[in-house]
Design a protein around this motif. Structure first.
Motif, mmCIF file in Angstrom:
data_model
loop_
_atom_site.group_PDB
_atom_site.id
_atom_site.type_symbol
_atom_site.label_atom_id
_atom_site.label_comp_id
_atom_site.label_asym_id
_atom_site.label_seq_id
_atom_site.Cartn_x
_atom_site.Cartn_y
_atom_site.Cartn_z
ATOM 1 N N TRP A 159 -14.113 2.799 -13.926
ATOM 2 C CA TRP A 159 -14.933 1.473 -13.804
ATOM 3 C C TRP A 159 -15.559 1.500 -12.383
ATOM 4 N N TRP A 160 -14.668 2.124 -11.413
ATOM 5 C CA TRP A 160 -14.970 1.678 -10.069
ATOM 6 C C TRP A 160 -15.737 3.036 -9.289
ATOM 7 N N ALA A 161 -16.117 3.929 -10.395
ATOM 8 C CA ALA A 161 -16.684 5.112 -9.853
ATOM 9 C C ALA A 161 -17.980 5.108 -8.882
ATOM 10 N N SER A 162 -18.783 4.047 -9.476
ATOM 11 C CA SER A 162 -20.024 3.957 -8.667
ATOM 12 C C SER A 162 -20.063 3.109 -7.501
ATOM 13 N N LEU A 163 -18.915 2.497 -7.150
ATOM 14 C CA LEU A 163 -18.711 1.672 -6.198
ATOM 15 C C LEU A 163 -18.239 2.537 -4.896
ATOM 16 N N SER A 164 -18.506 1.909 -3.664
ATOM 17 C CA SER A 164 -18.261 2.606 -2.347
ATOM 18 C C SER A 164 -16.681 2.231 -2.327
ATOM 19 N N VAL A 165 -16.030 2.732 -1.474
ATOM 20 C CA VAL A 165 -14.516 2.313 -0.940
ATOM 21 C C VAL A 165 -14.568 0.639 -0.484
ATOM 22 N N VAL A 166 -15.530 0.340 0.262
ATOM 23 C CA VAL A 166 -15.684 -1.136 0.699
ATOM 24 C C VAL A 166 -15.822 -1.912 -0.496
ATOM 25 N N ASP A 167 -16.956 -1.740 -1.449
ATOM 26 C CA ASP A 167 -17.236 -2.521 -2.491
ATOM 27 C C ASP A 167 -15.828 -2.609 -3.390
ATOM 28 N N HIS A 168 -15.218 -1.436 -3.563
ATOM 29 C CA HIS A 168 -14.039 -1.400 -4.523
ATOM 30 C C HIS A 168 -13.185 -2.611 -3.841
ATOM 31 N N VAL A 169 -12.729 -2.476 -2.474
ATOM 32 C CA VAL A 169 -11.769 -3.576 -2.059
ATOM 33 C C VAL A 169 -12.322 -4.775 -2.107
ATOM 34 N N GLU A 170 -13.560 -5.194 -2.011
ATOM 35 C CA GLU A 170 -14.364 -6.627 -2.139
ATOM 36 C C GLU A 170 -14.147 -6.861 -3.526
ATOM 37 N N HIS A 171 -14.189 -6.023 -4.613
ATOM 38 C CA HIS A 171 -14.239 -6.377 -5.920
ATOM 39 C C HIS A 171 -12.881 -7.083 -6.230
ATOM 40 N N GLY A 187 -8.764 -12.301 -6.737
ATOM 41 C CA GLY A 187 -8.156 -13.154 -5.796
ATOM 42 C C GLY A 187 -7.163 -12.574 -5.117
ATOM 43 N N MET A 188 -7.278 -11.188 -4.664
ATOM 44 C CA MET A 188 -6.319 -10.529 -4.075
ATOM 45 C C MET A 188 -6.502 -10.741 -2.304
ATOM 46 N N ARG A 189 -5.456 -10.721 -1.797
ATOM 47 C CA ARG A 189 -5.535 -10.576 -0.318
ATOM 48 C C ARG A 189 -6.059 -9.232 0.191
ATOM 49 N N ASN A 190 -6.597 -9.357 1.322
ATOM 50 C CA ASN A 190 -7.056 -7.958 1.744
ATOM 51 C C ASN A 190 -6.187 -6.859 1.722
ATOM 52 N N LYS A 191 -4.918 -7.104 2.027
ATOM 53 C CA LYS A 191 -3.844 -6.021 2.227
ATOM 54 C C LYS A 191 -3.709 -5.564 0.710
ATOM 55 N N GLU A 192 -3.640 -6.578 -0.206
ATOM 56 C CA GLU A 192 -3.478 -6.218 -1.524
ATOM 57 C C GLU A 192 -4.353 -5.463 -1.997
ATOM 58 N N ALA A 193 -5.761 -5.926 -1.833
ATOM 59 C CA ALA A 193 -6.858 -5.076 -2.198
ATOM 60 C C ALA A 193 -7.082 -3.780 -1.822
ATOM 61 N N ILE A 194 -6.520 -3.430 -0.502
ATOM 62 C CA ILE A 194 -6.686 -2.102 0.010
ATOM 63 C C ILE A 194 -5.750 -1.282 -0.632
ATOM 64 N N LYS A 195 -4.697 -1.645 -0.768
ATOM 65 C CA LYS A 195 -3.370 -1.001 -1.526
ATOM 66 C C LYS A 195 -3.754 -0.665 -2.998
ATOM 67 N N GLN A 196 -4.283 -1.415 -3.655
ATOM 68 C CA GLN A 196 -4.801 -1.183 -5.041
ATOM 69 C C GLN A 196 -5.807 -0.292 -4.955
ATOM 70 N N THR A 197 -6.799 -0.334 -4.221
ATOM 71 C CA THR A 197 -7.989 0.534 -3.824
ATOM 72 C C THR A 197 -7.426 1.800 -3.879
ATOM 73 N N ALA A 198 -6.629 2.214 -2.944
ATOM 74 C CA ALA A 198 -5.819 3.268 -2.478
ATOM 75 C C ALA A 198 -5.108 4.218 -3.684
ATOM 76 N N LEU A 199 -4.418 3.241 -4.412
ATOM 77 C CA LEU A 199 -3.946 3.684 -5.411
ATOM 78 C C LEU A 199 -4.803 4.164 -6.649
ATOM 79 N N ASP A 200 -6.039 3.395 -6.899
ATOM 80 C CA ASP A 200 -7.007 3.697 -7.936
ATOM 81 C C ASP A 200 -7.707 5.013 -7.473
ATOM 82 N N ARG A 201 -7.955 5.333 -6.160
ATOM 83 C CA ARG A 201 -8.691 6.740 -5.802
ATOM 84 C C ARG A 201 -7.927 7.690 -5.217
ATOM 85 N N LYS A 202 -6.229 7.402 -5.404
ATOM 86 C CA LYS A 202 -5.513 8.360 -4.949
ATOM 87 C C LYS A 202 -5.829 8.753 -3.551
ATOM 88 N N LEU A 203 -6.076 7.729 -2.697
ATOM 89 C CA LEU A 203 -6.139 7.968 -1.245
ATOM 90 C C LEU A 203 -5.355 7.485 -0.274
#
Length: 291
Positions: free
Chosen positions: A243-255, A261-277
């Protein structure tokens, strides 16, 4: 095409790959002792360690040094002896030669020269660690030691993270904490097992999620060589169908921040897991964009 049959007579000698105990001398096989007594020469990773083993089993065969740092000079010498009809055995300090230990280079030389190679079954660390891990044994991938440098290790882990088979690694005690933290960062919280002192009196299995094992490694005194067995990856859809393929990394976090309602730290961690980064890469991308 190279065809080798064990019952054929050869004018050349035979190269024997002989596993030795990884801690418990009772794991030495009768065949291994007999072979080491009968060959003309034994090539050893460390002659001092191997001499203790040979003395224990009353083996008086000539012992020479053959290891990672002299293989390019010693290898041709041993090959010349094999071509002259001598039988040579190769041993490492412990376990199966050629598996994260010296031996592969000489086997390759022997195969190319049509010199017979006989491998004896015996002690090794990887398979007992897998069998006792509690993880799937239906399929497994043995990697051995990961690169020491974090950049090189990250590249290897990114290649391995999609493998669905159980993964097996070796690691030294002084690098275990860093290795576990990095694997957890890239793989996420998979099930895993740490095994040390296999076959010895203080044999120990530590099982749990990678996050738990990272915490354990920082709270306990890490001793001995380790086998690290890790659950394989999930069968996930290709990245371009997410679902996030068209988003940039930043847009992914902000989503995640704006919609979940995630905090910045939680959103960054989940984005990293999604993208395997690596989490730090997502963190840097997000905070550079903020500036």
């Amino acid at each position: 095409m190279n065809v080798q049959k064990s019952f054929m007579d050869h004018e050349q000698g035979t190269l024997y790959i002989v596993p030795t105990p990884i801690g418990n001398l009772e794991d030495m096989t009768f065949r291994a002792v007999h072979t080491l007594k009968e060959v003309d020469m034994i090539g050893a990773e460390d002659t001092r360690n191997s001499r203790k083993l040979l003395n224990h089993f009353e083996i008086s065969t000539t012992l020479v040094s053959y290891h990672e740092h002299n293989k390019h000079t010693k290898g041709p010498e041993l090959m010349e002896r094999l071509r002259d009809g001598q039988n040579i055995a190769i041993v490492s300090d412990a376990g199966m030669p050629g598996i994260s230990d010296p031996g592969t280079d000489l086997v390759q030389r022997a195969v190319e020269a049509d010199v017979p190679v006989v491998v004896l079954p015996g002690a090794n660390a990887a398979l007992p660690a897998l069998a006792g891990s509690g993880l799937s044994t239906e399929g497994f991938y043995f990697h051995g030691f990961l690169p020491r440098k974090k950049k090189d290790r990250a590249a290897v882990l990114e290649q391995l993270q999609s493998i669905q088979a159980t993964l097996i690694f070796y690691e030294s005690p002084h690098r275990l904490k860093e290795m576990l933290s990095h694997v957890h960062e890239v793989f996420g919280d998979r099930k895993a097992s740490l095994v040390r002192e296999l076959t010895k009196r203080y044999e120990e299995y530590v099982r749990g999620d990678l996050g738990e094992l990272v915490d354990w490694s920082h709270s306990e005194q890490v001793r001995g060589e380790y086998c690290v067995v890790i659950e394989g990856g999930d069968d996930v859809e290709p990245a371009d169908s997410q679902w996030w393929a068209s988003l940039s990394v930043v847009d992914h976090v902000e989503h995640y921040i704006e919609n979940d309602g995630m905090r910045n730290k939680e959103a960054i961690k989940q984005t990293a897991l999604d993208r395997k980064l690596p989490k730090r890469d997502v963190y840097q991308a997000y905070h550079v964009e903020e500036k």
